[in-house]
Design an enzyme around this catalytic site. Structure first.
Site, PDB file in Angstrom:
ATOM      1  N   GLU A 115     -37.251  25.269 -42.903  1.00  0.00           N
ATOM      2  CA  GLU A 115     -38.714  25.256 -43.136  1.00  0.00           C
ATOM      3  C   GLU A 115     -39.353  26.552 -42.631  1.00  0.00           C
ATOM      4  OE1 GLU A 115     -39.372  22.573 -45.121  1.00  0.00           O
ATOM      5  OE2 GLU A 115     -40.962  24.049 -45.358  1.00  0.00           O
TER       6      GLU A 115
HETATM    7  C1  LIG Z   1     -29.457  21.745 -43.071  1.00  0.00           C
HETATM    8  C2  LIG Z   1     -30.370  22.644 -43.854  1.00  0.00           C
HETATM    9  C3  LIG Z   1     -31.316  22.086 -44.697  1.00  0.00           C
HETATM   10  C4  LIG Z   1     -32.145  22.909 -45.454  1.00  0.00           C
HETATM   11  N1  LIG Z   1     -33.024  22.345 -46.345  1.00  0.00           N
HETATM   12  C5  LIG Z   1     -33.679  23.144 -47.217  1.00  0.00           C
HETATM   13  C6  LIG Z   1     -34.437  22.587 -48.296  1.00  0.00           C
HETATM   14  O1  LIG Z   1     -34.553  21.360 -48.437  1.00  0.00           O
HETATM   15  N2  LIG Z   1     -35.021  23.440 -49.190  1.00  0.00           N
HETATM   16  C7  LIG Z   1     -34.901  24.785 -49.079  1.00  0.00           C
HETATM   17  O2  LIG Z   1     -35.440  25.516 -49.912  1.00  0.00           O
HETATM   18  N3  LIG Z   1     -34.196  25.357 -48.058  1.00  0.00           N
HETATM   19  C8  LIG Z   1     -33.583  24.573 -47.147  1.00  0.00           C
HETATM   20  N4  LIG Z   1     -32.846  25.120 -46.133  1.00  0.00           N
HETATM   21  C9  LIG Z   1     -32.769  26.574 -46.033  1.00  0.00           C
HETATM   22  C10 LIG Z   1     -33.526  27.115 -44.840  1.00  0.00           C
HETATM   23  O3  LIG Z   1     -34.903  26.975 -45.032  1.00  0.00           O
HETATM   24  C11 LIG Z   1     -33.075  28.585 -44.661  1.00  0.00           C
HETATM   25  O4  LIG Z   1     -31.731  28.551 -44.173  1.00  0.00           O
HETATM   26  C12 LIG Z   1     -33.977  29.346 -43.713  1.00  0.00           C
HETATM   27  O5  LIG Z   1     -35.249  29.538 -44.300  1.00  0.00           O
HETATM   28  C13 LIG Z   1     -33.392  30.709 -43.330  1.00  0.00           C
HETATM   29  O6  LIG Z   1     -32.923  31.423 -44.432  1.00  0.00           O
HETATM   30  P1  LIG Z   1     -31.455  32.049 -44.367  1.00  0.00           P
HETATM   31  O7  LIG Z   1     -30.506  30.943 -44.031  1.00  0.00           O
HETATM   32  O8  LIG Z   1     -31.196  32.797 -45.606  1.00  0.00           O
HETATM   33  O9  LIG Z   1     -31.474  33.033 -43.139  1.00  0.00           O
HETATM   34  P2  LIG Z   1     -31.944  34.567 -43.177  1.00  0.00           P
HETATM   35  O10 LIG Z   1     -33.209  34.688 -43.930  1.00  0.00           O
HETATM   36  O11 LIG Z   1     -30.796  35.387 -43.602  1.00  0.00           O
HETATM   37  O12 LIG Z   1     -32.258  34.822 -41.642  1.00  0.00           O
HETATM   38  C14 LIG Z   1     -31.261  35.187 -40.666  1.00  0.00           C
HETATM   39  C15 LIG Z   1     -31.976  35.584 -39.381  1.00  0.00           C
HETATM   40  O13 LIG Z   1     -32.825  36.732 -39.633  1.00  0.00           O
HETATM   41  C16 LIG Z   1     -34.157  36.464 -39.256  1.00  0.00           C
HETATM   42  N5  LIG Z   1     -35.070  37.113 -40.200  1.00  0.00           N
HETATM   43  C17 LIG Z   1     -34.942  37.203 -41.537  1.00  0.00           C
HETATM   44  N6  LIG Z   1     -35.981  37.862 -42.051  1.00  0.00           N
HETATM   45  C18 LIG Z   1     -36.793  38.194 -41.032  1.00  0.00           C
HETATM   46  C19 LIG Z   1     -38.044  38.866 -40.919  1.00  0.00           C
HETATM   47  N7  LIG Z   1     -38.697  39.313 -41.990  1.00  0.00           N
HETATM   48  N8  LIG Z   1     -38.594  39.010 -39.694  1.00  0.00           N
HETATM   49  C20 LIG Z   1     -37.972  38.550 -38.594  1.00  0.00           C
HETATM   50  N9  LIG Z   1     -36.788  37.897 -38.640  1.00  0.00           N
HETATM   51  C21 LIG Z   1     -36.214  37.717 -39.839  1.00  0.00           C
HETATM   52  C22 LIG Z   1     -34.287  34.946 -39.295  1.00  0.00           C
HETATM   53  O14 LIG Z   1     -35.319  34.476 -38.432  1.00  0.00           O
HETATM   54  C23 LIG Z   1     -32.908  34.501 -38.838  1.00  0.00           C
HETATM   55  O15 LIG Z   1     -32.835  34.488 -37.446  1.00  0.00           O
HETATM   56  C24 LIG Z   1     -32.042  24.312 -45.339  1.00  0.00           C
HETATM   57  C25 LIG Z   1     -31.087  24.874 -44.475  1.00  0.00           C
HETATM   58  C26 LIG Z   1     -30.256  24.056 -43.755  1.00  0.00           C
HETATM   59  C27 LIG Z   1     -29.193  24.691 -42.880  1.00  0.00           C
END
Ligand SMILES: Cc1cc2nc3c(=O)[nH]c(=O)nc-3n(C[C@H](O)[C@H](O)[C@H](O)COP(=O)(O)OP(=O)(O)OC[C@H]3O[C@@H](n4cnc5c(N)ncnc54)[C@H](O)[C@@H]3O)c2cc1C
Length: 597
Positions: free
Chosen positions: A441
């Protein structure tokens, strides 16, 4: 067997003294929301949740959701029956308008039910949470036809909803979404692409699932400006409202996760054949703006998850600390074995849990009250003030509430000693389940950046300053009562520290934005701690009014808890100030090539 007892008296206290339930009823938007009806409904919800949902939590965690070769997903034993009873009892709809089949109660009352459901079984609670977010979106932005087709079924819980943003290359950077939506010439679109991490994206609890997904139409501009929002049903709905053919989408797999094992986290593939039928919400390229409606409601719910799981962890830790005997506590007769709850350090851990859970509950419910007032207060100026405070506090609830949820679940394990590392106690499941909440989220890093870069700046900082002035007023009221004055002094000091930090952040945002971004996480935590102190201050003042002679042990414990928070938690703001004002330089002082040692 259930190890969850709904904290109904605490919930009732928060709804009676920290928010103004009568004021919400007086707006005219919630004619049924009198205290008797609301508390009667919450008692009934608590009974249902503890008897029907909570007993499933441990075995559902062990069994998990199962993906079948035909793309279906089987939920753990007991989930189908419990969900059916949940729907029949009307719990998914308690805070939705009556004209759509809801209970017509305020959002904040629904939040209290969501708290109990999450404490009982976080995996189970995610399905209605996402459905509620879809309901809100349709209510505000669906066409008449879309509302008529979907809302009655979703509000009743007969069908469920999801939220599809994430793709392998598009996580925090939602603008990188590549799923395609091609106009079919009949007003509908054909969707192709892959969405990952879809919570409750496929399951056997309901006959249909409405996926709410971001995708790009042909020739759309790059980034978030070119994204549109679509409704993509699992099963198409015929003109007469009956269920028709399967849409062209399939659940390819589900993830093996650290926690929330019973919540299926799906990889969904769209358009492997002719393209999945999708219906546009709003206009093309408005997708991000509309998705924020779902995301904001969900972010407050996710913040509440941190508090709710911590509550369960606290209940387990408290029971264990009363049973387990080790050593002789200070002051106990020599040679006797004391329950560990009598040792100062165990008491410290339990009080850290209790006081911060009560702080979180107050802040979550207060933010829920602002969500209600932002929609329904008859005075436009009050609506705007509530909307601004909702905007400021939502990322605080999400970041502070979920980071603290993990920390307190970990403390709950610590109270158990070695048994805290053993699954049988239930303590590790709280920690494993809570760990997702700071990630999904919008990660907590993104929430903190949102607070400093977008929310603190509302009205040039005036909205945040107005909120701090109100908290400062509570500190002054506490100061006028000799017994509560130390709480007031600690709160006033913490408010001054937060104001100093906020001034630094706002100034740097203009002059050197990376300094403000470097400060974002400790600043947001500081904001949460102060907001929690505000709630404890209101609690202590309310107890003084309700029980001036100090006869009610439950109420007097609120003052004791507020004192502990003032002594042990509010001073943490001073410790965070250094990190907030340090700037970004030392974060980047070690070059990337040297980070490996
Ligand atoms: C169990 C589970 C359920 C989920 N359910 C849903 C769902 O129902 N619908 C849906 O759409 N998604 C869902 N997600 C996805 C979730 O919202 C994303 O995993 C999350 O938003 C982070 O994206 P990412 O995994 O690509 O991490 P990344 O975006 O790659 O982030 C990696 C790290 O970099 C940091 N980071 C990235 N960009 C920035 C920035 N601009 N400034 C500062 N820090 C930054 C992040 O804070 C994090 O620490 C789910 C994920 C999981 C694991």
């Amino acid at each position: 067997m259930t190890d969850y007892r709904p904290p109904l008296r605490d919930i009732r206290f928060a709804l009676s003294h920290l928010i103004d339930l009568e004021g919400l009823q007086a707006t005219g938007a919630f004619p049924n929301a009198d205290a008797d009806l609301v508390f009667g409904a919450l008692d009934e919800a608590g009974r249902f949740i503890s008897e029907v949902v909570a007993p499933l939590c441990r075995t559902a965690d062990k069994t998990g959701a199962k993906h079948n070769p035909d793309g279906t997903v089987t939920t753990p034993p007991g989930y189908r029956q419990a969900y059916k009873r949940f729907v029949e009892a009307g719990w998914p709809a308690i805070s939705f308008p009556e004209e759509w089949g809801g209970g017509g109660l305020p959002f904040v009352v629904g939040l209290a039910v969501a708290e109990m459901l999450t404490s009982a079984d976080m995996s189970f609670s995610l399905c209605p949470m996402l459905t509620y977010a879809a309901d809100e979106l349709l209510l505000l932005h669906g066409t008449e036809e879309q509302r008529a087709t979907w809302l009655p079924h979703l509000v009743a819980g007969e069908w469920t909803g999801t939220m599809l943003l994430t793709e392998p290359q598009a996580g925090s950077d939602v603008g990188a979404v590549t799923a395609k939506a091609i106009p079919a010439g009949d007003g509908t679109y054909r969707i192709t692409g892959t969405k990952i991490f879809v919570t409750w994206g496929e399951h056997d609890l309901a006959d249909n699932i409405l996926h709410v997904a971001l995708a790009r139409t042909p020739g759309s501009p790059p980034g978030t400006k070119g994204i549109s929002l679509f409704l993509i049903p699992k099963v198409l709905v015929n003109d007469d409202g009956s269920l028709g053919a399967r849409n062209d989408l399939v659940c390819v797999s589900i993830e093996e996760k650290v926690g929330i094992h019973a919540s299926p986290t799906c990889v969904l593939s769209f358009g492997e054949n002719e393209g999945a039928v999708g219906y546009l919400v709003g206009e093309e390229h408005q997708g991000m703006r509309l998705m924020f409606i779902m995301m904001n409601a969900a972010r407050l719910h996710v913040g509440t998850q941190g508090m709710a799981v911590a509550e369960k962890a606290y209940q387990l830790a408290l029971a264990y600390a009363q049973e387990r005997k080790q050593g002789t506590a200070f002051g106990a007769p020599r040679g006797t074995s004391s329950p560990i709850i009598d040792h100062a350090d165990v008491r410290r851990m339990l009080m850290l849990m209790r006081s911060q859970i009560e702080a979180m509950r107050g802040v979550m419910y207060k933010t829920g009250e602002y969500a209600d007032l932002a929609h329904c207060h008859p005075d436009p100026a009050k609506r705007q003030e509530a909307a601004d405070r909702l905007a400021i506090l939502t990322p605080v609830c999400k970041q502070w509430g979920t980071d603290l949820g993990v920390e307190l679940a970990s403390l709950g394990m610590q109270v158990h000693g070695g048994m805290g590392y053993i699954e049988e106690t239930g303590a590790p499941q709280c920690w494993r389940d809570a760990r997702i909440a700071p990630i999904y989220e919008g990660t907590n890093g993104i929430q903190a950046a949102d607070l400093v870069a977008r929310k603190l700046t509302i009205g040039g900082g005036a909205a945040a300053l107005g909120l701090l002035a109100e908290i400062g007023g509570v500190a002054a009221d506490l100061g006028a009562d000799a017994d509560l004055a130390p709480i007031g002094a600690a709160l006033a000091k913490a408010v001054a520290t937060l104001q100093e930090a906020g001034t630094f952040v706002l100034t740097r945002l203009m002059e050197s934005p990376n300094d403000a971004l470097a400060a974002a996480t400790p600043f947001t935590e500081m904001f949460g701690i102060v907001a929690g102190g505000w709630m404890h201050g209101l609690s202590a003042l309310a107890v003084r009014r309700a029980d001036p002679e100090g006869k009610d042990a439950f109420l007097q414990a609120k003052i004791g808890t507020a004192r502990f928070y003032a002594d042990q938690v509010l001073p943490m703001t001073a410790g965070l100030l250094g990190a907030v004002t340090a700037g970004a330089e030392s974060l980047f002082a070690v070059p990337v090539e040297s980070l490996g040692g």
